[in-house]
Design a protein around this motif. Structure first.
Motif, PDB file in Angstrom:
ATOM      1  N   ALA A  19       0.817  -1.223   0.000  1.00 27.72           N
ATOM      2  CA  ALA A  19       0.000   0.000   0.000  1.00 27.72           C
ATOM      3  C   ALA A  19       0.847   1.266   0.000  1.00 27.72           C
ATOM      4  N   LEU A  20       2.147   1.126  -0.158  1.00 26.53           N
ATOM      5  CA  LEU A  20       3.039   2.275  -0.025  1.00 26.53           C
ATOM      6  C   LEU A  20       3.369   2.941  -1.358  1.00 26.53           C
ATOM      7  N   GLY A  21       2.692   2.517  -2.410  1.00 18.81           N
ATOM      8  CA  GLY A  21       2.760   3.202  -3.699  1.00 18.81           C
ATOM      9  C   GLY A  21       4.151   3.373  -4.264  1.00 18.81           C
ATOM     10  N   GLY A  22       4.994   2.382  -4.162  1.00 21.96           N
ATOM     11  CA  GLY A  22       6.332   2.470  -4.727  1.00 21.96           C
ATOM     12  C   GLY A  22       7.362   3.117  -3.828  1.00 21.96           C
ATOM     13  N   ALA A  23       6.957   3.629  -2.689  1.00 22.61           N
ATOM     14  CA  ALA A  23       7.935   4.209  -1.757  1.00 22.61           C
ATOM     15  C   ALA A  23       8.857   3.095  -1.260  1.00 22.61           C
TER      16      ALA A  23
END
Length: 161
Positions: A19-23
């Motif tokens: 859920a961290l969107g690529g971070a």
């Protein structure tokens, strides 16, 4: 700019790493995110989540407005660096932390429990923002308690529980 978080969860342990969107660099707030307010021992479920994130290849650090002495026990217990006096909600401290972690702000996510400090700082710094419920809101700094009243209103407007 919006204060709306990218993701919300009751507890750090409930944040899926997907859920961290690529971070790839995760900045974690200390008080009421990793440990109860002023707590020296990390919440056990939060500590397990930190270990799983490290094992998955994420780089993690503690980004807090607290001083170094307060953060040292958490830093040692979790095996991640701590950056005291981050100056949230101002973005300059988070941008400095991103540089020191070797990442652009867009490759970072800030995970914290406060809309008006953590989420605002993340947005201003150009980072993803993950909002958690506080571990123990009964034990908080007086200023934080005042902020929580406004936060509850904003969360209703955003339709976030």
């Amino acid at each position: 700019m919006s204060l709306r978080p990218d993701f919300c969860a009751p507890h750090l342990a409930d944040v899926p790493l997907t859920a961290l969107g690529g971070a790839r660099v995760l900045l974690l707030d200390a008080d009421n995110t990793l440990a109860p307010w002023r707590g020296a021992v990390p919440d056990p479920a939060a500590a397990r989540w930190v270990e799983s994130a490290k094992a998955a290849g994420f780089r993690l650090c503690i980004a807090s407005n607290s001083d170094a002495e307060r953060l040292r026990p958490l830093e040692e217990a979790l095996g991640i660096p701590a950056f005291p006096r981050a100056g949230k909600p101002l973005p300059s401290g988070l941008r400095r932390i991103a540089r020191e972690m070797g990442a652009a702000p867009g490759a970072c996510a800030l995970i914290g429990d406060q809309l008006l400090t953590d989420m605002l700082a993340a947005r201003l710094a150009g980072m993803r923002a993950v909002l958690l419920e506080p571990l123990d809101p009964s034990r908080e700094f007086t200023g934080t308690r005042v902020n929580r009243v406004l936060e509850r209103i904003l969360l209703r407007i955003f339709r976030i529980r």
